[in-house]
Enzyme design. Sequence first.
Site, PDB file in Angstrom:
ATOM      1  CB  SER A  19      -0.887   0.038   1.248  1.00  0.00           C
ATOM      2  OG  SER A  19      -1.896  -0.919   1.130  1.00  0.00           O
ATOM      3  N   GLY A  86      -6.596  -3.306  -7.831  1.00  0.00           N
ATOM      4  CA  GLY A  86      -7.667  -2.362  -7.488  1.00  0.00           C
ATOM      5  C   GLY A  86      -7.095  -1.046  -6.986  1.00  0.00           C
ATOM      6  NE  ARG A 114     -11.476  -5.820  -6.512  1.00  0.00           N
ATOM      7  CZ  ARG A 114     -10.359  -5.604  -5.826  1.00  0.00           C
ATOM      8  NH1 ARG A 114      -9.193  -5.911  -6.367  1.00  0.00           N
ATOM      9  NH2 ARG A 114     -10.404  -5.096  -4.624  1.00  0.00           N
ATOM     10  CB  SER A 157     -12.963   1.916   0.565  1.00  0.00           C
ATOM     11  OG  SER A 157     -11.941   1.949  -0.401  1.00  0.00           O
ATOM     12  CD  GLN A 159      -8.351  -0.330  -3.184  1.00  0.00           C
ATOM     13  OE1 GLN A 159      -9.420  -0.427  -3.778  1.00  0.00           O
ATOM     14  NE2 GLN A 159      -7.466  -1.299  -3.173  1.00  0.00           N
ATOM     15  CG  ASP A 306      -5.876  -6.579   2.178  1.00  0.00           C
ATOM     16  OD1 ASP A 306      -7.004  -6.676   1.658  1.00  0.00           O
ATOM     17  OD2 ASP A 306      -5.102  -5.631   1.940  1.00  0.00           O
ATOM     18  CE  LYS A 333     -11.081  -5.899   0.220  1.00  0.00           C
ATOM     19  NZ  LYS A 333     -10.677  -4.507   0.058  1.00  0.00           N
ATOM     20  NE  ARG A 337      -8.809 -11.871  -1.123  1.00  0.00           N
ATOM     21  CZ  ARG A 337      -7.986 -10.839  -1.078  1.00  0.00           C
ATOM     22  NH1 ARG A 337      -8.051  -9.963  -0.095  1.00  0.00           N
ATOM     23  NH2 ARG A 337      -7.071 -10.686  -2.017  1.00  0.00           N
ATOM     24  NE  ARG A 379      -4.181  -9.242   0.317  1.00  0.00           N
ATOM     25  CZ  ARG A 379      -3.002  -8.638   0.399  1.00  0.00           C
ATOM     26  NH1 ARG A 379      -1.994  -9.231   0.981  1.00  0.00           N
ATOM     27  NH2 ARG A 379      -2.825  -7.425  -0.106  1.00  0.00           N
TER      28      ARG A 379
HETATM   29  C1  S3P Z   1      -5.824  -1.007   0.086  1.00  0.00           C
HETATM   30  C2  S3P Z   1      -7.008  -0.900   0.743  1.00  0.00           C
HETATM   31  C3  S3P Z   1      -7.909  -2.032   0.981  1.00  0.00           C
HETATM   32  C4  S3P Z   1      -7.175  -3.358   0.801  1.00  0.00           C
HETATM   33  C5  S3P Z   1      -6.343  -3.375  -0.431  1.00  0.00           C
HETATM   34  C6  S3P Z   1      -5.289  -2.291  -0.384  1.00  0.00           C
HETATM   35  C7  S3P Z   1      -5.028   0.221  -0.118  1.00  0.00           C
HETATM   36  O1  S3P Z   1      -8.974  -1.965   0.060  1.00  0.00           O
HETATM   37  O2  S3P Z   1      -8.105  -4.411   0.775  1.00  0.00           O
HETATM   38  O3  S3P Z   1      -5.688  -4.622  -0.569  1.00  0.00           O
HETATM   39  O4  S3P Z   1      -3.829   0.132  -0.454  1.00  0.00           O
HETATM   40  O5  S3P Z   1      -5.609   1.300   0.047  1.00  0.00           O
HETATM   41  P1  S3P Z   1     -10.275  -1.036   0.359  1.00  0.00           P
HETATM   42  O6  S3P Z   1      -9.789   0.336   0.493  1.00  0.00           O
HETATM   43  O7  S3P Z   1     -11.144  -1.197  -0.834  1.00  0.00           O
HETATM   44  O8  S3P Z   1     -10.875  -1.604   1.602  1.00  0.00           O
END
Ligand code: S3P
Length: 419
Positions: A19, A86, A114, A157, A159, A306, A333, A337, A379
Amino acid sequence: MYNTTIKLNGTVSLRGDKSISHRLLMIASLINDKSIIKNLSTGSDVLTTMQCLQKCNIHIEQNQDTVIIGGTLKSPKSTLDCKNSGTTARMMIGLLAGQKISSSFKGDASLMKRPMKRIIAPLTAMSINIKHNNNMLPISINAKHVIPINCKQSTKSAQVKSSLMLASLGSNQYSSIAHNKNTRDHTEKILEYLKFDILIQNKIKIRKSKIEKGFSLSVPGDISNASFIIGACLIIPGSHIIITNVLYNKTRLGFINALLKMGANIKIIKKEQGHNLERLCDIKVKYTPKLKAININGDEIITMIDEIPILSIIATQATGQTVLRDAAELRNKESDRLSLIYNNLASMGANIKERSDGLIIDGNKKLYNTTIKHQDDHRIAMSFEVLNLLINNKMDQSYREIIKISFPEFYDIIEGLIQ
Ligand code: S3P
């Protein structure tokens, strides 16, 4: 219960957190000066972010574990392929929209399915023109003018939060983004550390910033990758390992906190890192024969989003019934999962129930070998390799390509610890 003839022993350190690696690369692309990033993740998701940035005129040189990055973002000549990532898709869309760079995005079969509405709706409210396929990729963006957003409902989230922060850099006026404090906070921390115009309170306030000076930072070891080694060590009799220089950040510690509640023999030794961006820690782990079952729900899920697959594997070795709720997001995801964990464990003989938002797993039931369904999800593959190691004293070793997405060193590190 198993005739285990191996154990894990030794000290390892890990490549940088995935990340944080994505974020440092993207944020470096906003600075005209050169930046240096050490110990970047070697995962192919991060390579995907590098390739997308290179297509947008960013220069990246890589020497062993050091990356030098600089240049000015420009419109790419062709569609950006975010492959399985993603984080690349959702954050690059916000990044490029904020810089008013027209671009289009696609991904692999998993990413194309997704949900993207979570970024499409707020970015559209910022006056960014987005074409999409029924709220999924392929997406193309055209942002001539970005207006600030006042996002009242807090997003769960990281992200989405990050995508909105990066898009907000396109306006002179402050955007205000409500956020759930449990979502990983790396983007806002990096922006604050580099002196972007950002104020992190209950809401994040952020606006256009001009940063002239590049940075030099080293990425702490990946705590999500550490979870697979920790999991293996806890369930394989006689194991004892130390993982050094791992990221220590409370938004990422849900897995360790859950294990401590389960009675796991884990010690965390905190360290300062010489700058106030992220902290590091060393993690000592010993095989724990009497793990207790646990209930996990609500916002706890966010801080271990995760790590639920490997936690589910560990739960099969604990005494009592583990109940995971409020985890429906796991269905969105790289694969569904919850469904894959359920199907695989059920076919191995576990007492497990699948609910719409979670799983109920009975521990201490003898499990048997089976062919794993993984749908190319890294994963899921790593989690069941850890279980393989317990049941069969060896891993299948056939998921190398899948595992490369986040943790190319997985097999070599575990093989190196086996005694
Ligand atoms: C991530 C946020 C998570 C995580 C992903 C990495 C990131 O997703 O599951 O593997 O780097 O911001 P979400 O923000 O959709 O929960």
